[in-house]
Design a protein around this motif. Sequence first.
Motif, mmCIF file in Angstrom:
data_model
loop_
_atom_site.group_PDB
_atom_site.id
_atom_site.type_symbol
_atom_site.label_atom_id
_atom_site.label_comp_id
_atom_site.label_asym_id
_atom_site.label_seq_id
_atom_site.Cartn_x
_atom_site.Cartn_y
_atom_site.Cartn_z
ATOM 1 N N ASN A 53 126.835 52.815 17.220
ATOM 2 C CA ASN A 53 127.526 54.089 16.267
ATOM 3 C C ASN A 53 128.164 53.332 15.053
ATOM 4 O OD1 ASN A 53 130.539 53.175 16.669
ATOM 5 N ND2 ASN A 53 129.786 53.139 18.724
ATOM 6 N N GLY A 54 128.307 54.205 13.927
ATOM 7 C CA GLY A 54 128.700 53.643 12.542
ATOM 8 C C GLY A 54 127.913 53.464 11.568
ATOM 9 N N ARG A 55 126.619 53.201 12.060
ATOM 10 C CA ARG A 55 125.336 53.172 11.279
ATOM 11 C C ARG A 55 124.252 54.199 11.680
ATOM 12 N NH1 ARG A 55 126.320 49.707 6.957
ATOM 13 N NH2 ARG A 55 128.479 48.749 7.675
ATOM 14 N N TYR A 56 123.605 54.669 10.795
ATOM 15 C CA TYR A 56 122.531 55.671 10.938
ATOM 16 C C TYR A 56 121.279 55.117 11.619
ATOM 17 C CZ TYR A 56 125.832 58.512 7.864
ATOM 18 O OH TYR A 56 126.869 59.186 7.546
ATOM 19 N N GLY A 57 120.658 56.017 12.173
ATOM 20 C CA GLY A 57 119.366 55.865 12.749
ATOM 21 C C GLY A 57 118.349 55.286 11.492
ATOM 22 N N GLN A 58 117.422 54.333 12.205
ATOM 23 C CA GLN A 58 116.626 53.598 11.122
ATOM 24 C C GLN A 58 115.258 53.964 11.607
ATOM 25 O OE1 GLN A 58 118.012 51.449 8.932
ATOM 26 N NE2 GLN A 58 119.865 52.489 9.634
ATOM 27 N N GLY A 59 114.783 55.044 11.606
ATOM 28 C CA GLY A 59 113.393 55.337 12.246
ATOM 29 C C GLY A 59 112.438 55.019 11.010
ATOM 30 N N GLU A 64 107.768 52.132 9.821
ATOM 31 C CA GLU A 64 106.756 51.744 8.595
ATOM 32 C C GLU A 64 106.707 50.355 8.398
ATOM 33 O OE1 GLU A 64 108.567 53.941 5.445
ATOM 34 O OE2 GLU A 64 108.673 55.920 6.215
ATOM 35 N N ARG A 65 107.546 49.610 9.046
ATOM 36 C CA ARG A 65 107.674 48.395 8.726
ATOM 37 C C ARG A 65 107.597 47.431 9.953
ATOM 38 N NH1 ARG A 65 111.848 47.466 4.415
ATOM 39 N NH2 ARG A 65 112.955 45.702 5.069
ATOM 40 N N PHE A 66 108.727 47.303 10.730
ATOM 41 C CA PHE A 66 108.758 46.287 11.783
ATOM 42 C C PHE A 66 108.088 46.523 13.043
ATOM 43 C CE2 PHE A 66 112.681 46.391 9.295
ATOM 44 C CZ PHE A 66 112.682 44.725 8.906
ATOM 45 N N ARG A 67 107.895 48.088 13.239
ATOM 46 C CA ARG A 67 106.725 48.086 14.554
ATOM 47 C C ARG A 67 105.586 47.586 14.186
ATOM 48 N NH1 ARG A 67 103.067 52.262 15.146
ATOM 49 N NH2 ARG A 67 102.797 53.138 17.375
ATOM 50 N N ARG A 107 118.162 46.836 7.348
ATOM 51 C CA ARG A 107 117.118 46.153 8.076
ATOM 52 C C ARG A 107 117.627 45.500 9.376
ATOM 53 N NH1 ARG A 107 114.877 41.283 4.394
ATOM 54 N NH2 ARG A 107 116.471 39.792 4.789
ATOM 55 N N SER A 108 118.841 45.118 9.205
ATOM 56 C CA SER A 108 119.424 44.269 10.375
ATOM 57 C C SER A 108 119.711 45.249 11.518
ATOM 58 C CB SER A 108 120.730 43.825 10.068
ATOM 59 O OG SER A 108 121.589 44.561 9.578
ATOM 60 N N THR A 261 137.840 40.881 13.323
ATOM 61 C CA THR A 261 136.906 41.487 12.290
ATOM 62 C C THR A 261 135.551 41.091 12.592
ATOM 63 O OG1 THR A 261 136.436 42.106 9.865
ATOM 64 C CG2 THR A 261 136.899 39.801 10.792
ATOM 65 N N GLY A 262 134.396 41.516 11.785
ATOM 66 C CA GLY A 262 133.104 40.978 12.268
ATOM 67 C C GLY A 262 132.056 42.090 12.431
ATOM 68 N N GLU A 263 132.509 43.377 12.548
ATOM 69 C CA GLU A 263 131.444 44.329 13.242
ATOM 70 C C GLU A 263 130.523 44.687 12.118
ATOM 71 O OE1 GLU A 263 133.164 48.710 13.181
ATOM 72 O OE2 GLU A 263 134.394 47.567 14.104
ATOM 73 N N ASN A 264 131.005 44.506 10.998
ATOM 74 C CA ASN A 264 130.067 44.922 9.794
ATOM 75 C C ASN A 264 129.575 43.506 8.957
ATOM 76 O OD1 ASN A 264 130.244 47.969 9.627
ATOM 77 N ND2 ASN A 264 132.269 47.565 9.449
ATOM 78 N N LEU A 265 129.259 42.477 9.663
ATOM 79 C CA LEU A 265 128.807 41.625 9.247
ATOM 80 C C LEU A 265 127.393 41.338 10.163
ATOM 81 C CD1 LEU A 265 131.777 38.769 8.851
ATOM 82 C CD2 LEU A 265 130.687 40.415 7.243
ATOM 83 N N PHE A 266 126.440 41.151 9.554
ATOM 84 C CA PHE A 266 125.175 41.197 9.999
ATOM 85 C C PHE A 266 124.056 40.003 10.070
ATOM 86 C CE2 PHE A 266 125.551 45.872 8.124
ATOM 87 C CZ PHE A 266 126.598 46.219 9.218
#
Length: 387
Positions: A53-59, A64-67, A107-108, A261-266
């Motif tokens: 949660n806190g980041r949106y879906g990455q469909g 288009e790229r990683f799959r 992308r992460s 802290t650290g949850e938004n370091l990727f």
Amino acid sequence: MRIIDICEVTKPIASPIRNAYIDFSKMTASLVAVVTDVVRDGRRVIGYGFNSNGRYGQGGLIRERFRNRILEAAPESLLNEAGDNLDPHRIWSAMMANEKPGGHGERSVAVGTIDMAVWDAVAKIAGKPLFRLLAEMKGLEANPKVFVYAAGGYYYPGKDDSALRREMRGYLDRGYTVVKMKIGGASIDEDQRRIEAVLDEIGADAKLAVDANGRFDLETAIAYAKMLRQYPLFWYEEIGDPLDYALQAAMSEFYDAPMATGENLFSHQDARNLLRYGGMRPDRDYLQFDCALSYGLVEYLKTLDVLHQFGWSPSRCIPHGGHQMSLNIAAGLGLGGNESYPDLFQPYGGFPDGVQVADGYITMPELPGIGFEGKSDLIRVMRDLAT
């Protein structure tokens, strides 16, 4: 042995709650299935994953790229040396082919979501719970008992102090000994009143952590620190912008008690910079890196190596996200625990059916893979995507 498909669907996890920075009214999440040609116990092995949660879906990025990079790779190039299982590290390298260094943003999350599904599949092919597989890989003793804390205390329309108190009491009634609430979304006087209401409610039965979600500038951060240090808090979390290491370092001059802290370091590079420049103290502070947001477990293992280089114990890691992937990492690799959302972000949050919190700890069930099959509401959604 090969991966025959990777499926993704973007699902809403909308809620009227908000923290100091965002509301969740239009929040989404990606759900991914990595479909293999392996059969175990009469069922095709499928690994599942989703982003925190806190980041949106990455469909878009996933489809288009990683799959495509995985599916276009030679199947044998994605196997381990023995050829009897998939190799998450080789799959990760295939995903990241032709990607420039840096840019650890959306992308992460996409890579981390697929990586979770890959590890689920790998452990299922091995016929083991992921936490036991991880411990074996590292030559460690798995500890199925994991500390968890209850995250909540969001701002909510019409939610007064009495409702906040009831929420926190409900967590204690379910066995939690640490609870967390949001701050920074109201005035400092209102937040102080809310904090005191919760502390009065939980008394000596539990500890309270507070989370500013990166909202504060230095002046506000210091003002809150001076107010907060009179209370016996579990930690003061994500005080300023995640990449403002100077602000984080300055806070150690004003706040002696634990910070987190650290949850938004990727990436492991971001983690290294936090430890180099952020003034974090390995004897008391906590690191909240979330593998589902930061390129997955393959990258998280690199992050743990960085911690070791800086003299940090993995027990100082209590990941963000409240998902079963981090529970497995905690049990298998000796982390300090995991966040938990008892009531929010369902069906993705929480534990397998029947798992209870006792004195702040849960015991991992002996389920193959990450254990999604043990959570009936979640596996139902997952199997709608791929069976």
